[in-house]
Enzyme design. Structure first.
Site, PDB file in Angstrom:
ATOM      1  N   ASP A   1       3.981   8.237  -0.421  1.00 59.27           N
ATOM      2  CA  ASP A   1       3.549   9.558  -0.885  1.00 59.27           C
ATOM      3  C   ASP A   1       3.391  10.554   0.258  1.00 59.27           C
ATOM      4  O   ASP A   1       3.454  11.761   0.038  1.00 59.27           O
ATOM      5  CB  ASP A   1       2.217   9.446  -1.643  1.00 59.27           C
ATOM      6  CG  ASP A   1       2.350   8.657  -2.928  1.00 59.27           C
ATOM      7  OD1 ASP A   1       3.317   8.909  -3.663  1.00 59.27           O
ATOM      8  OD2 ASP A   1       1.508   7.789  -3.190  1.00 59.27           O
TER       9      ASP A   1
ATOM     10  N   HIS B   1      -2.729   2.122   1.870  1.00 59.15           N
ATOM     11  CA  HIS B   1      -2.143   1.610   0.639  1.00 59.15           C
ATOM     12  C   HIS B   1      -2.919   0.380   0.201  1.00 59.15           C
ATOM     13  O   HIS B   1      -3.467  -0.349   1.027  1.00 59.15           O
ATOM     14  CB  HIS B   1      -0.664   1.265   0.864  1.00 59.15           C
ATOM     15  CG  HIS B   1       0.082   0.981  -0.402  1.00 59.15           C
ATOM     16  ND1 HIS B   1       0.135  -0.283  -0.950  1.00 59.15           N
ATOM     17  CD2 HIS B   1       0.799   1.790  -1.228  1.00 59.15           C
ATOM     18  CE1 HIS B   1       0.859  -0.227  -2.061  1.00 59.15           C
ATOM     19  NE2 HIS B   1       1.271   1.004  -2.255  1.00 59.15           N
TER      20      HIS B   1
END
Length: 453
Positions: A390, A331
């Site tokens: 995700d 991320h």
């Protein structure tokens, strides 16, 4: 399907080559002028461009004057996301509407305030007369994000006060969009599958007494049925996607466009265009597709050696889409952990058991454990790598039998709450139009008369 390049004429191709010839900038110049590409420092940290009270992301803490990675934390209006989810789950309630209230108004609603807010959303959950027939049913797009953006822009024409950017009017517009996004997305999908896939067309009306998550499942499914666990997990997904700081691409877009003084519909359509990008809102689709390829490729999903070899080949661009990425891992902000992924994982396990897909959950868990080690071995990285939200959200949507075309629109259905809060914050603080600097590095040249060129 026709060749997408069939419409590229030789003239267009020649002009495109002219663009590619004249547009490249020497990469060394970015270092020479200390350009923060992507508005990030050399260590990947975002450049400070604004202030917000809406949410806070913590991924490191200062120790002896140096930033040290820590377990990720996410706060909505100062309240940790873990405690928010734990709170409404322990009381057996749905949380998205409460979170939308918290983000937009800056405080937790009382029971009476939440009831009133839900009534407002229910009253706004009605599209203009013939909007479905005249707008959504005509020229349906294969991309639901484009359909959603077009619908949002068209709503401008139905609003007598579309350009009024006073706070009460913008709040009214934002709450209407929060209420309408599920219908705009799902109805757009129903129209597309009917006209392009020759499927039966059904347009179910939402029910005022149901939550956003329940209504999404109700209007999407032909039988209008869902289990309590399905609705609860979709609600949690909406809560976890509702907001993530002012610096993510689509929220920053909301601030940038809002700062120009434009209308709410234009600002939200711009945010939708940003979220549509595969580097932003479309990431969970890639995760699902990667795992589908993995399941087809591996003979034994439980064999750590086979899984590790597949992940290594991904990084070497020898598997799946040859992009060199393990989707769902890493991320821009978090390093040791993404708190949203940690929260999600427990719910995902419960849903996988209800759906009889325990073996797939085990594969996801194995990849989550192996990938950081393999990435650390194969790549030079400046911070830790962990599963992001995700990684599991696509698996959840798959188990809920949601079509891939709706994955990103569902993200938008959640994030419209955060975008609304940030648009209002930008307007309340009445800042200057956002205009970062670009340095020109091309040479100045004399004008050459047409016949001498």
């Amino acid at each position: 399907m026709s060749n997408p390049y069939s419409q590229i004429t030789p003239q267009i191709q020649a002009l495109a080559e002219l663009c590619m010839k004249n547009d490249p900038i020497d990469p060394a110049l970015y270092s020479q002028y200390q350009v923060k590409r992507g508005l990030r420092d050399m260590d990947g940290k975002g450049v400070l461009t604004g202030l917000t009270e809406i949410s806070d992301i913590i991924s490191s803490r200062e120790v002896d004057g140096k930033a040290q990675p820590c377990e990720g934390e996410l706060y909505y209006r100062g309240i940790s996301i873990e405690s928010i989810v734990k709170g409404f789950i322990s009381e057996n309630r749905f949380g998205f509407e409460e979170v939308a209230y918290l983000l937009i108004f800056g405080q937790q609603p009382t029971a009476e305030q939440l009831k009133s807010f839900n009534t407002i959303l229910a009253d706004y959950r009605s599209l203009p007369t013939s909007f479905v027939r005249d707008i959504i049913m005509k020229a349906p797009s294969p991309d639901m994000m484009n359909t959603l953006a077009r619908s949002v822009l068209t709503l401008y024409s139905y609003d007598d006060y579309a350009d009024d950017i006073s706070i009460p009017n913008v709040l009214r517009q934002c709450l209407q969009l929060v209420a309408l996004f599920p219908m705009l997305a799902v109805y757009g999908y129903q129209a597309y599958r009917h006209y392009h896939d020759s499927k039966s067309l059904y347009i179910h009306a939402p029910k005022s007494e149901l939550s956003t998550a329940e209504n999404i499942l109700r209007i999407l499914r032909s039988h209008k049925e869902y289990t309590p666990l399905e609705a609860k997990i979709l609600d949690v997904a909406l809560v976890l996607h509702a907001e993530h700081g002012g610096g993510n691409n689509s929220t920053f877009t909301t601030h940038v466009v809002t700062s120009s003084g434009t209308d709410t519909y234009s600002a939200m359509a711009a945010a939708l265009g940003s979220l549509k990008g595969p580097k932003h809102g479309g990431a969970n689709i890639k995760v699902v597709q990667m795992f589908e390829d993995m399941k087809r490729t591996l003979s034994d999903w439980t064999d750590e050696g086979q899984v590790a070899d597949y992940l290594t080949r991904l990084l070497h661009k020898d598997a799946f889409d040859h992009a060199g990425l393990i989707y769902g891992m890493g991320h821009a902000v978090y390093s040791l952990s993404d708190p949203r992924a940690k929260i999600f994982k427990g719910f995902v396990e419960s849903l996988s058991q209800e759906k009889g897909r325990d073996d797939e959950f085990a594969l996801y868990s194995l990849v989550e454990r192996l990938a950081p080690e393999i990435i650390g071995r194969e790549r030079r990285i400046y911070k830790g790598v962990s599963a992001n939200v995700d990684f599991y959200s696509g698996f959840v949507y798959s188990m809920l039998d949601l079509p891939l075309q709706l994955y990103t629109p569902l993200f938008a259905t959640a994030r419209i709450a955060g975008w609304s809060a940030h648009r209002l914050e930008e307007l309340v603080n009445a800042g200057k139009i956002i205009r970062p600097s670009y340095r020109a590095v091309g040479e100045h040249r004399p004008y050459v008369p047409l016949m001498e060129r």
